[in-house]
Each structure stands twice: as structure tokens, then as C-alpha cells.
Design an enzyme around this catalytic site. Structure first.
Site, mmCIF file in Angstrom:
data_model
loop_
_atom_site.group_PDB
_atom_site.id
_atom_site.type_symbol
_atom_site.label_atom_id
_atom_site.label_comp_id
_atom_site.label_asym_id
_atom_site.label_seq_id
_atom_site.Cartn_x
_atom_site.Cartn_y
_atom_site.Cartn_z
ATOM 1 N N LEU A 150 0.940 -1.446 -0.003
ATOM 2 C CA LEU A 150 -0.002 -0.158 -0.023
ATOM 3 C C LEU A 150 1.044 1.237 0.026
ATOM 4 O O LEU A 150 0.402 2.505 -0.076
ATOM 5 C CB LEU A 150 -0.873 0.130 1.097
ATOM 6 C CG LEU A 150 -1.973 -0.956 1.098
ATOM 7 C CD1 LEU A 150 -2.895 -0.701 2.301
ATOM 8 C CD2 LEU A 150 -2.793 -0.852 -0.072
ATOM 9 N N GLY A 151 2.119 1.213 0.172
ATOM 10 C CA GLY A 151 3.059 2.234 0.214
ATOM 11 C C GLY A 151 3.015 2.633 1.649
ATOM 12 O O GLY A 151 3.383 3.943 1.759
ATOM 13 N N TYR A 172 14.505 -11.284 -6.567
ATOM 14 C CA TYR A 172 13.198 -11.652 -7.111
ATOM 15 C C TYR A 172 12.091 -11.808 -5.612
ATOM 16 O O TYR A 172 11.021 -11.746 -5.710
ATOM 17 C CB TYR A 172 13.020 -13.169 -7.534
ATOM 18 C CG TYR A 172 13.524 -13.115 -9.003
ATOM 19 C CD1 TYR A 172 12.683 -12.237 -9.923
ATOM 20 C CD2 TYR A 172 14.524 -13.984 -9.422
ATOM 21 C CE1 TYR A 172 13.133 -12.478 -11.241
ATOM 22 C CE2 TYR A 172 14.925 -13.958 -10.725
ATOM 23 C CZ TYR A 172 14.242 -13.144 -11.689
ATOM 24 O OH TYR A 172 14.437 -12.888 -12.966
ATOM 25 N N GLU A 192 4.343 -13.469 11.886
ATOM 26 C CA GLU A 192 5.944 -12.755 12.034
ATOM 27 C C GLU A 192 6.151 -11.385 12.644
ATOM 28 O O GLU A 192 6.731 -10.963 13.285
ATOM 29 C CB GLU A 192 6.380 -12.541 10.644
ATOM 30 C CG GLU A 192 6.984 -13.807 9.966
ATOM 31 C CD GLU A 192 5.700 -14.272 8.971
ATOM 32 O OE1 GLU A 192 5.875 -15.658 8.690
ATOM 33 O OE2 GLU A 192 4.784 -13.203 8.643
ATOM 34 N N THR A 239 -15.604 0.122 3.559
ATOM 35 C CA THR A 239 -14.648 0.234 4.564
ATOM 36 C C THR A 239 -14.420 -0.846 5.423
ATOM 37 O O THR A 239 -13.531 -0.955 6.515
ATOM 38 C CB THR A 239 -15.409 1.415 5.506
ATOM 39 O OG1 THR A 239 -16.793 0.940 6.151
ATOM 40 C CG2 THR A 239 -15.700 2.664 4.515
ATOM 41 N N LYS A 285 -17.746 7.547 8.818
ATOM 42 C CA LYS A 285 -18.244 5.978 9.154
ATOM 43 C C LYS A 285 -16.865 5.466 9.845
ATOM 44 O O LYS A 285 -16.976 4.806 10.640
ATOM 45 C CB LYS A 285 -18.544 5.519 7.864
ATOM 46 C CG LYS A 285 -18.990 4.152 8.127
ATOM 47 C CD LYS A 285 -19.795 3.473 6.747
ATOM 48 C CE LYS A 285 -20.050 2.170 7.058
ATOM 49 N NZ LYS A 285 -20.236 1.607 5.731
ATOM 50 N N CYS A 331 28.758 -1.288 -11.413
ATOM 51 C CA CYS A 331 29.215 -2.280 -10.593
ATOM 52 C C CYS A 331 29.367 -3.511 -11.645
ATOM 53 O O CYS A 331 30.723 -3.554 -12.476
ATOM 54 C CB CYS A 331 28.451 -2.692 -9.494
ATOM 55 S SG CYS A 331 29.377 -3.690 -8.194
ATOM 56 N N HIS A 375 28.176 2.276 -6.877
ATOM 57 C CA HIS A 375 26.742 2.492 -7.095
ATOM 58 C C HIS A 375 25.949 3.838 -6.865
ATOM 59 O O HIS A 375 25.674 4.194 -5.791
ATOM 60 C CB HIS A 375 25.977 1.573 -6.224
ATOM 61 C CG HIS A 375 26.159 0.019 -6.372
ATOM 62 N ND1 HIS A 375 25.181 -0.632 -7.014
ATOM 63 C CD2 HIS A 375 26.842 -0.812 -5.841
ATOM 64 C CE1 HIS A 375 25.593 -2.070 -7.078
ATOM 65 N NE2 HIS A 375 26.721 -2.040 -6.591
ATOM 66 N N GLU A 379 23.444 5.348 -7.840
ATOM 67 C CA GLU A 379 22.085 5.156 -7.563
ATOM 68 C C GLU A 379 21.689 5.271 -6.129
ATOM 69 O O GLU A 379 20.445 5.883 -5.771
ATOM 70 C CB GLU A 379 21.629 4.077 -8.305
ATOM 71 C CG GLU A 379 21.570 2.634 -7.630
ATOM 72 C CD GLU A 379 22.924 2.081 -8.154
ATOM 73 O OE1 GLU A 379 23.700 2.636 -8.484
ATOM 74 O OE2 GLU A 379 22.895 0.687 -7.967
#
Ligand code: GLN
Length: 534
Positions: A17-18, A56, A152, A190, A225, A383, A510, A512
Site C-alpha cells: 500500500l506504500g 525476486y 511474523e 470500509t 463512518k 558495478c 553504485h 544510484e
């Protein structure tokens, strides 16, 4: 200020969801109001760090200045806040258990039975409070990985319950959920949010603020609500509507007054209104490009955009700096062969060869690099990408047949990339690479590197075991590939360039990892500029 305030960000209903973007956006607003803020991620898996995880599984592994291999959310934290994170900003269940078990073996628990409560939860609390106590931040935002209800994450939620109890108004929980839209009935729902708040309540945690992800405007009815069913104030129900770029979220959260709600609840002065001037300048440039370039990222994890997250974001920052839209295509190195390389890469203004490990897709990367080198297309090798550039040059220009990195072929007659001396004899995989920030001195003032950085001494982050083999240094120099950046202490080659090429740079580090919205990385800015000039 006397005591640090703690904000916990939890997530419910679904993953992805971020939470990381929400935590970053809230922290950004608090920082813009004049508070010192840091963000920490607690990850509920048993790996000690994500360094040993396949991309992955978990997307990119992000590396901090102090050499911690961490969750990719730390990349967002740095890109939003423009301040470095460290090992203390990412804690996993594996790390928690490791330190508890080490203490048990030392006898620190004095004969007690070691249990999840209080020993594991105490260790979690210690790791949370460390950033407040030892690093003196005004506000520590702690993002709890996973979704409430996961087995977890239970010890983390329990630690949050205890801290809320101990800290009173110095701690607060922001819970992020989803309000799905059912197209068939045309309704926003909701119930999943109500259930997820109930799950938190079962664990003894009442959220203080609810942020609701939604595709459509919620309207006052839905907010009321949710407030009623979940015991929160109406102004503590915050909408987070889908936006076109993650960098819009701080503004959206400001419109929703999330920062004001949070500061009031923490009993902190509001201080100045967050202006976000530079941030919004970036957004204006990002959304109003005057040019466009097409860039290919050649890698082997292209099905999964998270695998090269920081590279993609660095290009967004660099694009805005050049008033340029960077159209990024992800190209699978295993799909590139002699027959299709021209057709596959011919239309690009710039090509990046991604970092990586192991054999898979290597020959495709070498073919891509040869094509780009021969056709004067701007090239950035990162790299493994730099190592590929060296191998390709050795094979196809210097005439060293079967030259290779010993990572790919231990028996190569020309080991132009070889295991670093300090790596020989290391057998454990976790946390044993050359990690974190190291100095680099740019030798040549006429290099693309010097032009990009505008200075000779830089410091960049690393994550590798293999290096340019200095036995071949003279051969490369004579043959037209220049080692323009060296580590001043070890003479490790950090950067190679081909001076006769339009723009060909390979970096062992790196870049980035250190590009942020407010400080786009100079090398990416220069790369996009070179692509633009093509
Ligand atoms: N596999 C290479 C090495 O270990 C490159 C690593 C990377 O690209 N991060 O040196």
C-alpha cells in the site's frame, strides 16, 4: 527538546500500500517544519539482512554509507529526506534474535528463561529507542514491515503496544489501510479497514491516525463512518488518493493536514508551515519536460521493477534536472543475441548495464556493451556493468580471447576482473562484500567523471567482491580504456572511461544509492545530458 517522539507506521488489509512512501512523506513534512527526523524500518523476516536475498524475493538491496545492506524502503527515506540512513535504520527479526541469542550465550540473562516477551520485545524496543537516545532525533518514524495479523509481525506490534503505554503522548500509531472500490456496485468499502483496526485492537494497539489508500475521493460520509467504527477523530482519518508520482504524496498529505494532526497529538509546536519550495520546483520540472530521451536498462531482473528501484528513481531525478522525460525500458539481458542486438538497442539514446551477480545473462550484457561502444551511444555501467565493460573491451579491442571475470570463469586465461585480495579466504556470504562508502580520486581533469562531479575527490557506496585486475592496467591504458578514478588508499580502479567515445563511463560503485530529489546524482545528470545530446 527534551525527549524524542516516536511515530509508528503500520499497514493493514494488503501489502504494497506504500507504507514506506507514507512514512517518507510524513517525515518530509515534519522535517520541513524544522524537526530533525529519521525513519527506521523493522522487517519481520529471519534473514539478518536482505543482502543474501534474491531480488525476486525482496527487490533491490539498498546499501547505506556505513555499509549496511538494507531494505529498499531506506532508499525512499534518503531520497525524500535528503539525509543518510545507517545500519540502525533497518532491523530484521533475524538481527533481533541474533543479538538476544548472543546475550544468552554470554550469560547476560542470569539464568532466566529467555522468551519473546520480554526479551525479544525489549530488544525491539531498544533498537527503536536507539535512534532517539543515541542519535538525538526529535522524531523517529518507525515503519513496521508486513501487514497486521501476520504471525511474523506480532512481536513488533507487541513492542509498539508496550511503547505506547510507556511513552504516552510521546508515541503515536499511524495505520495505513485500503478502501477498495467495487466497480460492480460503484461503492467504496470500509469493512476491510474496520477489520484491520480490530486486528490491531486485539493486539492491544489503538491506532491514532488512519490513512486510507483509495482510487476515488472518500467524501465526508466514509470518513465519518471510519472514525465512528475505529475510535479515531474525524480529522485523524486521512485520505491517500492514487497519484501519478510518489513525489506528489508529501503535498497530498499536507493538504490532508496529516503533519498538523500528528504534531498536535504528539503535543509538539507546529513551527513553520512546510514550504517544500525546492521539492515543488523538482515536481514542476518533472511534470513539464521539454525534451525526451529513451534509455535502456539491461539487466536480468527486469520482470520486477523493484529490483532496480534506485536506478529508476535516479533517472527521474536526473531527468527533472535536465527538463527531460526519461523513458526507461527494461531489457532482459538473456533476450539479447547477436542477431537482435541492433534492433533491440538501436533506438536508444543511452544504455545502462545493471549491477548483478552470477552467470545468467552475462553474454547478452557483453553483446549490448559492444554494440553501444561501437555505435557511440552513451553508456553507464554500474558495478557488474563496469566489469562487463572491462571484459568486453579486453575481448574485442585488446584481443584477449576469452577474457573474463573470475566470477564467471575461474579458468579464464585473462582474468581482467578478479576477486579482491581481501575477499580471498572469505567463505561466509552474509555481509562480507566490500560494502559502504569509499573514497575515489578522479585522476583526469578532462574526464567525463570530472566534468560531471566538478571535483576530483568523491566518496561513493559499494557492494562487490570482484575488482579490476591491476595487472592489466597498462594494457588498458595503452589500448584506449582509461582508469580515471582510483581509490587513494588501495589503488582499486573505481571508474573506467573510453575517452574516444562520446560518453562511456563504468563505475565500480553504485551512484544510484545516493541520488535524492534535492540532490540528483551528478553522474546520472551527466548521463541523461549525454543521451539528450545524442
Ligand atoms: N558480482 C560483481 C561483484 O561481486 C558485481 C556486484 C554488483 O554488481 N553489485 O563484484
Amino acid at each position: 527538546m527534551s525527549s524524542t517522539k516516536y511515530i509508528f507506521v503500520t499497514g493493514g488489509v494488503t501489502s504494497s500500500l506504500g507504507k514506506g512512501i507514507l512514512a517518507s512523506s510524513l517525515a518530509k513534512l515534519l522535517q520541513a517544519r524544522g524537526y530533525s527526523v529519521t525513519i527506521q524500518k523493522l522487517d519481520p523476516y529471519i534473514n539478518v539482512d536482505p543482502g543474501t536475498l534474491n531480488p525476486y524475493e525482496h527487490g533491490e538491496c539498498y546499501v547505506t554509507e556505513d555499509g549496511a545492506e538494507t531494505d529498499l524502503d531506506l532508499g525512499h527515506y534518503e531520497r525524500f529526506l535528503n539525509t543518510p540512513t545507517s545500519q540502525a535504520n533497518n532491523v530484521t527479526t533475524g538481527r533481533i534474535y541474533q543479538s538476544v541469542i548472543n546475550k544468552e550465550r554470554r550469560g547476560d540473562y542470569l539464568g532466566k528463561t529467555v522468551q519473546i516477551i520480554p526479551h525479544i520485545t525489549d530488544e525491539i524496543k531498544r533498537k527503536i529507542k536507539f535512534l532517539g537516545n543515541k542519535r538525538n532525533y526529535d522524531i523517529v518514524v518507525t515503519e513496521i514491515g508486513g501487514t497486521v495479523g501476520d504471525i511474523e509481525s506480532l512481536p513488533y506490534i507487541e513492542a509498539v503496544r508496550q511503547l505506547k503505554w510507556e511513552l504516552g503522548s510521546d508515541a503515536l500509531v499511524v495505520h495505513l489501510t485500503l478502501v477498495p472500490f467495487l466497480a460492480a456496485s460503484g461503492e467504496l468499502k470500509t469493512k476491510p479497514t474496520q477489520h484491520s483496526v480490530k486486528t490491531l485492537l486485539e493486539n492491544g494497539v489503538q491506532p491514532d491516525v488512519l490513512v486510507l489508500r483509495t482510487e476515488h475521493d472518500l467524501g465526508i460520509g466514509i470518513r465519518k463512518k471510519v472514525a465512528l467504527f475505529c475510535n479515531v477523530d474525524i480529522d485523524s482519518v486521512v485520505q491517500s488518493i492514487d497519484v501519478s508520482t510518489i513525489y506528489d504524496v508529501p503535498n497530498k498529505m499536507r493538504e490532508e493536514k496529516l503533519d498538523v494532526t500528528v504534531l498536535k497529538k504528539l503535543k509538539l509546536p507546529l513551527k513553520e508551515e512546510p514550504a517544500l519550495i525546492e521539492w515543488n520546483n523538482f515536481l514542476t520540472q518533472h511534470k513539464n519536460p521539454e525534451h525526451e530521451v529513451k534509455v535502456a536498462l539491461v539487466g536480468k531482473y527486469v520482470e520486477l521493477q523493484d529490483a532496480y528501484k534506485s536506478i529508476a528513481e535516479s533517472l527521474v531525478h536526473a531527468g527533472a534536472a535536465n527538463l527531460c522525460k526519461v523513458k526507461l525500458d527494461w531489457i532482459h539481458s538473456e533476450d539479447i543475441n547477436k542477431k537482435n542486438v541492433t534492433e533491440t538497442l538501436g533506438g536508444y539514446d543511452g544504455v545502462i548495464i545493471a549491477p548483478g551477480f552470477g552467470h545468467r545473462g552475462i553474454e547478452g550484457k557483453i553483446l549490448a556493451t559492444k554494440f553501444v561502444r561501437e555505435n557511440n551511444i552513451p553508456f553507464l555501467g554500474i558495478c557488474l556493468g563496469m566489469q562487463i565493460a572491462v571484459v568486453e573491451y579486453a575481448r574485442n579491442v585488446l584481443g584477449y580471447k576469452d577474457a573474463d571475470s573470475t566470477e564467471m570463469n575461474e579458468k579464464t586465461p585473462y582474468p581482467v576482473i578478479d576477486l579482491m585480495e581481501e575477499q580471498k579466504g572469505i567463505t561466509e556470504k552474509g555481509g562480507t562484500m566490500r560494502l559502504g562508502a569509499y573514497d575515489c580520486h578522479i585522476q583526469d581533469k578532462k574526464s567525463k567523471m570530472f566534468e560531471a562531479y566538478g571535483k576530483a575527490d568523491i566518496r561513493e557506496r559499494h557492494r562487490h567482491r570482484y575488482e579490476f585486475n591491476n595487472q592489466y592496467l597498462e594494457d588498458f591504458k595503452k589500448g584506449g580504456m582509461a582508469p580515471v578514478g582510483l581509490n587513494p588508499d588501495t589503488n582499486l580502479v573505481e571508474v573506467v572511461e573510453i575517452p574516444s567515445h562520446k560518453w562511456f563511463v563504468g563505475v565500480q560503485y553504485h551512484p544510484e544509492y545516493s541520488s535524492t530529489v534535492l540532490s540528483p546524482h551528478p553522474l546520472f545528470v551527466a548521463f541523461v545530458k549525454a543521451a539528450l545530446n545524442k
